[in-house]
Design a protein around this motif. Structure first.
Motif, PDB file in Angstrom:
ATOM      1  N   PHE A  25       0.855  -1.180   0.000  1.00  0.00           N
ATOM      2  CA  PHE A  25       0.000   0.000   0.000  1.00  0.00           C
ATOM      3  C   PHE A  25       0.892   1.232   0.000  1.00  0.00           C
ATOM      4  N   ALA A  26       0.645   2.148  -0.922  1.00  0.00           N
ATOM      5  CA  ALA A  26       1.430   3.379  -1.033  1.00  0.00           C
ATOM      6  C   ALA A  26       0.472   4.555  -1.142  1.00  0.00           C
ATOM      7  N   GLU A  27       0.401   5.345  -0.089  1.00  0.00           N
ATOM      8  CA  GLU A  27      -0.485   6.501  -0.063  1.00  0.00           C
ATOM      9  C   GLU A  27       0.336   7.778  -0.105  1.00  0.00           C
ATOM     10  N   HIS A  28      -0.269   8.847  -0.592  1.00  0.00           N
ATOM     11  CA  HIS A  28       0.356  10.168  -0.519  1.00  0.00           C
ATOM     12  C   HIS A  28       0.267  10.629   0.941  1.00  0.00           C
ATOM     13  N   LEU A  29       1.213  10.179   1.721  1.00  0.00           N
ATOM     14  CA  LEU A  29       1.174  10.344   3.172  1.00  0.00           C
ATOM     15  C   LEU A  29       2.607  10.412   3.662  1.00  0.00           C
ATOM     16  N   GLY A  30       2.972  11.530   4.318  1.00  0.00           N
ATOM     17  CA  GLY A  30       4.312  11.654   4.849  1.00  0.00           C
ATOM     18  C   GLY A  30       5.370  11.455   3.776  1.00  0.00           C
ATOM     19  N   ARG A  31       6.352  10.587   4.069  1.00  0.00           N
ATOM     20  CA  ARG A  31       7.452  10.337   3.138  1.00  0.00           C
ATOM     21  C   ARG A  31       7.300   8.992   2.427  1.00  0.00           C
ATOM     22  N   CYS A  32       6.060   8.531   2.274  1.00  0.00           N
ATOM     23  CA  CYS A  32       5.871   7.278   1.544  1.00  0.00           C
ATOM     24  C   CYS A  32       6.174   7.458   0.057  1.00  0.00           C
ATOM     25  N   ILE A  33       5.505   8.426  -0.570  1.00  0.00           N
ATOM     26  CA  ILE A  33       5.729   8.676  -1.995  1.00  0.00           C
ATOM     27  C   ILE A  33       6.964   9.540  -2.181  1.00  0.00           C
ATOM     28  N   TYR A  34       6.944  10.749  -1.653  1.00  0.00           N
ATOM     29  CA  TYR A  34       8.033  11.704  -1.872  1.00  0.00           C
ATOM     30  C   TYR A  34       9.138  11.467  -0.835  1.00  0.00           C
ATOM     31  N   GLY A  35      10.299  11.052  -1.317  1.00  0.00           N
ATOM     32  CA  GLY A  35      11.398  10.672  -0.447  1.00  0.00           C
ATOM     33  C   GLY A  35      11.450   9.185  -0.172  1.00  0.00           C
ATOM     34  N   GLY A  36      10.333   8.509  -0.414  1.00  0.00           N
ATOM     35  CA  GLY A  36      10.293   7.059  -0.266  1.00  0.00           C
ATOM     36  C   GLY A  36      10.441   6.393  -1.619  1.00  0.00           C
TER      37      GLY A  36
END
Length: 509
Positions: A25-36
């Motif tokens: 699961f990948a949500e636009h949340l914290g550093r999951c998408i950006y930086g993850g």
């Protein structure tokens, strides 16, 4: 040392364990998408079209079967047209659910589908019911999957992608009882039928539509959704797909405190260790109870149950943004994962998919990325998933446990040994978890029906219950070979260390 017996009939395979229960699961949340997942092409972190190559390599080693995106709660605020076209021209939005930060939409449909192709995984798109429209959802699936010169296929080509993508899974809303609209189930059941009708199959792409289901033990939600299907009990249609959607979801998180104070990820007592594992074990009861409701309306089991959010949810790490849900991941999280996965295996006849929340830097993540050094850390939970790849698309085997010690818990007796097994071709895999914080355990594998001609074993454990991996100590919790496996007149005898997870691989004649 006390002894437990696990009786396994190797010649009596049961329902197949779908590899998709190992979904992510990948949500636009914290550093999951950006930086993850995504750092942009100009980053010093090695990347391919902005996608971190080390993250891709680590997840490919898990044979990650599917990835859910863009949410979560974010999905019902997300309008897909904002995330296509030149990045510098994409409109911005406020991510009101997670940190109240501005989202620039630089990671959108094309970037996500590129990520899926790099991972070799199936896309699970979560559609916007809460603030979107039927037409918007219909056009998105057309944009993604249509091959001819339709309006949306033409728009996709103008944005740089000629061939359509395959999108096997599509979610009809998310948590419609809460952040996805605060709807009553009677309202949502009608919307699920309507929206699903317009998520069409284009160009040979067959979509498996998943309606937003219940939270925890809300059996009424599941029952009303099941009542909204047509003719599930007709024997002459037993092999036909259910419609207009094909599955319902279930969300359940493990924590040791109330919602406002969920407990610490790394500072916990032995009692909290057991409480977390007892609450993780509650998943098996939830699957049984929701499954019983589904069976009443769907005796031929045409409708799937998708646990597309599960895992631990602790208080955020001190000093981090409370809306970013960044938490450490200890040995305790790993055993929470193993207990859940055993439950999914036991319910393979109904559970067709599951998605741990979330893949990178959020909640019970597989991977943590360090924003200062750029280092990538594989968590203890990652290693449980890696050790279990042999269960993907294997046939489940019943494991009958005898002599299992228990501990009196908050609401029930907690079995201190969890197990599951599967077989595929000339092999079998047995997963064993010792939940005892202090004592080791001997398990006799009473193996029947086929001859075992070879075996090997691995163990995941650590000196402390809260041991975790960091950039400075990336292998503090990592699997090693287990030598404590001996022949026994019934099969094999395995010694499980205290607080450990063990897999035993068998070669069968």
């Amino acid at each position: 040392m006390d002894q437990t017996t696990a009786i396994i009939d190797l010649d009596l395979p049961g329902p197949r364990i779908s590899r998709h229960v190992y979904g992510h699961f990948a949500e636009h949340l914290g550093r999951c998408i950006y930086g993850g997942f995504f750092v942009g092409e100009d980053s010093d972190v090695p990347n391919e079209r902005g996608i971190r190559t080390d993250v891709v390599e680590a997840l490919r080693a898990l044979s990650i079967p599917n990835l859910r995106w863009p949410g979560g709660c974010f999905a019902d605020d997300y309008h897909w047209r904002d995330g296509i076209g030149p990045r510098d021209q994409r409109p911005r939005m406020v991510n009101s659910h997670w940190g109240d930060v501005v989202e620039d939409n630089s990671f959108g449909t094309h970037e996500f589908m590129d990520l899926c192709e790099l991972l070799g995984t199936d896309a699970y798109i979560s559609g916007n019911v809460g603030s979107g429209s039927v037409a918007e959802m219909s056009e998105w699936i057309e944009y993604l999957t249509r091959a001819d010169d339709s309006p949306m296929a033409d728009l996709r080509r103008r944005n740089g992608r000629d061939e359509p993508w395959k999108v096997p899974f599509f979610g009809i809303g998310n948590e419609a009882w809460g952040c996805g609209g605060n709807l009553r189930v009677e309202q949502f059941a009608s919307l699920a039928r309507q929206y699903s009708t317009y998520v069409r199959n284009h160009a040979g792409n067959e979509v498996y539509r998943i309606a937003a289901g219940a939270s925890d033990a809300d059996l009424h939600w599941t029952e009303v959704l099941m009542q909204s299907f047509d003719a599930l009990d007709r024997a002459e249609e037993a092999d036909a797909p259910a419609g207009p959607f094909q599955a319902v979801s279930l969300h359940y998180y493990t924590m040791t405190g109330p919602w406002a104070d969920k407990g610490s990820a790394t500072e916990f007592s032995e009692d909290e260790w057991y409480l977390a594992l007892e609450r993780a074990g509650y998943m098996d009861q939830l699957l049984t109870r929701h499954g019983q409701v589904m069976d009443r309306y769907d005796p031929h089991r045409r409708v799937g149950l998708v646990v597309d959010e599960w895992g631990t949810w602790w208080n955020v790490e001190p000093g981090t943004n409370p809306g970013f849900l960044y938490q450490q991941n200890t040995l305790r999280d790993a055993l929470v994962a193993s207990v859940h996965l055993d439950a999914f295996h036991r319910h393979a006849e109904r559970v067709v998919m599951a998605n741990i929340a979330q893949t990178v830097n959020v909640l019970q993540a597989m991977l943590l990325t360090d924003p200062e050094s750029g280092a990538l850390v594989r968590t203890p939970s990652y290693h449980v998933f890696e050790m279990n790849t042999g269960h993907h698309d294997a046939d489940s085997l019943d494991v009958h446990l005898q002599g299992v010690p228990t501990r009196t818990g908050e609401k029930s007796e907690l079995p201190l040994v969890s197990a599951s097994a599967s077989t595929r071709g000339g092999t079998a895999l047995v997963s064993l978890t010792n939940l005892d914080a202090q004592a080791g355990r001997t398990v006799v594998l009473d193996l029947r029906g086929r001859d075992v001609v070879g075996h090997s074993a691995r163990v995941l454990s650590a000196p402390g219950l809260a041991t975790h991996n960091t950039p400075e100590a990336p292998d503090a919790v990592a699997p090693v070979t287990l030598d404590a496996v001996r022949p026994h007149d019934r099969g094999l005898e395995v010694t499980l260390p205290a607080h450990s997870y063990v897999t035993v691989s068998l070669t069968l004649a």
